[in-house]
Each structure stands twice: as C-alpha cells, then as structure tokens.
Design a protein around this motif. Structure first.
Motif, short mmCIF file in Angstrom:
data_model
loop_
_atom_site.label_atom_id
_atom_site.label_comp_id
_atom_site.label_asym_id
_atom_site.label_seq_id
_atom_site.Cartn_x
_atom_site.Cartn_y
_atom_site.Cartn_z
N SER A 30 -55.04 3.43 17.02
CA SER A 30 -54.13 3.20 15.90
C SER A 30 -54.23 1.78 15.35
CB SER A 30 -52.69 3.50 16.31
OG SER A 30 -52.26 2.54 17.26
N GLY A 31 -54.96 0.93 16.02
CA GLY A 31 -55.14 -0.44 15.53
C GLY A 31 -54.16 -1.43 16.12
N ASN A 32 -53.25 -1.00 16.94
CA ASN A 32 -52.28 -1.88 17.57
C ASN A 32 -52.77 -2.31 18.97
OD1 ASN A 32 -50.60 -1.45 15.38
ND2 ASN A 32 -49.61 0.28 16.36
N ALA A 33 -54.05 -2.61 19.05
CA ALA A 33 -54.68 -2.80 20.35
C ALA A 33 -54.18 -4.03 21.08
CB ALA A 33 -56.19 -2.88 20.19
N GLY A 34 -53.71 -5.02 20.39
CA GLY A 34 -53.29 -6.23 21.08
C GLY A 34 -54.49 -6.90 21.74
N ASN A 35 -54.48 -6.99 23.04
CA ASN A 35 -55.58 -7.63 23.76
C ASN A 35 -56.59 -6.66 24.33
OD1 ASN A 35 -54.48 -10.17 23.33
ND2 ASN A 35 -53.22 -10.06 25.17
N TYR A 36 -56.56 -5.39 23.88
CA TYR A 36 -57.52 -4.40 24.39
C TYR A 36 -58.90 -4.67 23.80
CZ TYR A 36 -53.44 -1.52 25.60
OH TYR A 36 -52.26 -1.03 26.10
N THR A 37 -59.89 -4.42 24.60
CA THR A 37 -61.27 -4.42 24.11
C THR A 37 -61.85 -3.04 24.42
OG1 THR A 37 -62.19 -5.22 26.20
CG2 THR A 37 -61.54 -6.89 24.58
N ALA B 265 -50.87 6.71 31.09
CA ALA B 265 -51.29 5.36 30.72
C ALA B 265 -52.61 5.39 29.97
CB ALA B 265 -51.41 4.49 31.97
N LEU B 266 -53.53 6.26 30.39
CA LEU B 266 -54.82 6.38 29.70
C LEU B 266 -54.63 6.91 28.28
CD1 LEU B 266 -57.88 6.14 29.96
CD2 LEU B 266 -57.89 8.45 30.90
N ILE B 267 -53.77 7.90 28.13
CA ILE B 267 -53.49 8.45 26.80
C ILE B 267 -52.80 7.41 25.92
CG2 ILE B 267 -52.09 10.17 25.57
CD1 ILE B 267 -52.63 12.05 27.98
N TYR B 268 -51.83 6.70 26.49
CA TYR B 268 -51.12 5.67 25.73
C TYR B 268 -52.07 4.57 25.26
CZ TYR B 268 -48.02 1.77 24.67
OH TYR B 268 -47.40 0.72 24.05
N ALA B 269 -52.92 4.08 26.15
CA ALA B 269 -53.86 3.01 25.79
C ALA B 269 -54.86 3.48 24.74
CB ALA B 269 -54.59 2.51 27.03
N SER B 270 -55.31 4.74 24.84
CA SER B 270 -56.26 5.27 23.85
C SER B 270 -55.62 5.39 22.48
CB SER B 270 -56.78 6.64 24.31
OG SER B 270 -57.45 6.53 25.53
N ILE B 271 -54.40 5.92 22.43
CA ILE B 271 -53.70 6.05 21.14
C ILE B 271 -53.41 4.68 20.55
CG2 ILE B 271 -51.53 6.79 20.08
CD1 ILE B 271 -51.58 9.20 22.00
N ASP B 272 -52.99 3.75 21.40
CA ASP B 272 -52.69 2.40 20.93
C ASP B 272 -53.94 1.73 20.38
OD1 ASP B 272 -50.76 0.44 20.49
OD2 ASP B 272 -51.31 -0.62 22.34
#
Length: 102
Positions: free
Chosen positions: A50-57, A40-47
C-alpha cells in the motif's frame, strides 16, 4: 501400610487404548505462534504494497517471509500431530487348521 496390587488387564488396556479424540489443547501455544506469524506476514505485505512501508525494504520483507514460512511449516507438524489417529486394526482369532484328509 501400602498394598501394591497388580492392575487387571482392563485397566491397563484402558490406559493405553482409551486415549481417544484430539489433543489440540496441548498444542495451543504452537498454533498461536503460527497464527500470529501468518497475521504478521499478511500485515507487513499489505503495508508494503500500500506504500506505507515505513522502514521496510523488499529484501527485509522477502527474508522475513521465508523465515515465517519456515516457522509455520516446522510448527505445523506439531499441530497436525494432535489430530493424528492411528489406523484401526482388527485383531482376529487365528484360523483353525484344516484336518488332514485320511
């Protein structure tokens, strides 16, 4: 009738000393939590990168990264314990005392 017998020494030693091998099967749930957390940590970092962060800050990603690493470190001790083996000890007979010189 139930007869109680005292176990012989070999049975007692086998119950305590014959537990050999690894006990990974006992810590599979902890290992799966570590694996899923790392993925999950790797997936969130790559996401996020890559600019597809959605609601990530950035703040949320860093906070979750520290929390995930804390979780992984805490559970890794449990998982590593399943592979720990005590050092082999050799029990030898006490040396005979030398006879005094007359």
């Amino acid at each position: 009738m139930i007869f109680w017998t005292k176990p012989d020494r070999q049975q007692h030693l086998c119950r305590t000393a014959c537990q050999e091998g690894t006990f990974f099967r006992l810590v599979v749930p902890q290992f799966l939590v570590i694996l899923i957390t790392a993925l999950a940590l790797i997936y969130a970092s790559i996401d996020f990168l890559s600019g597809n962060a959605g609601n990530y800050t950035v703040n949320g990603l860093v906070t979750n990264a520290f929390w995930s690493l804390n979780n992984i470190i805490a559970r890794s001790g449990i998982v590593l314990t399943a592979f720990w083996k005590p050092e082999a000890t050799v029990i030898s007979e006490p040396a005979a005392e030398p006879e005094p010189a007359a």
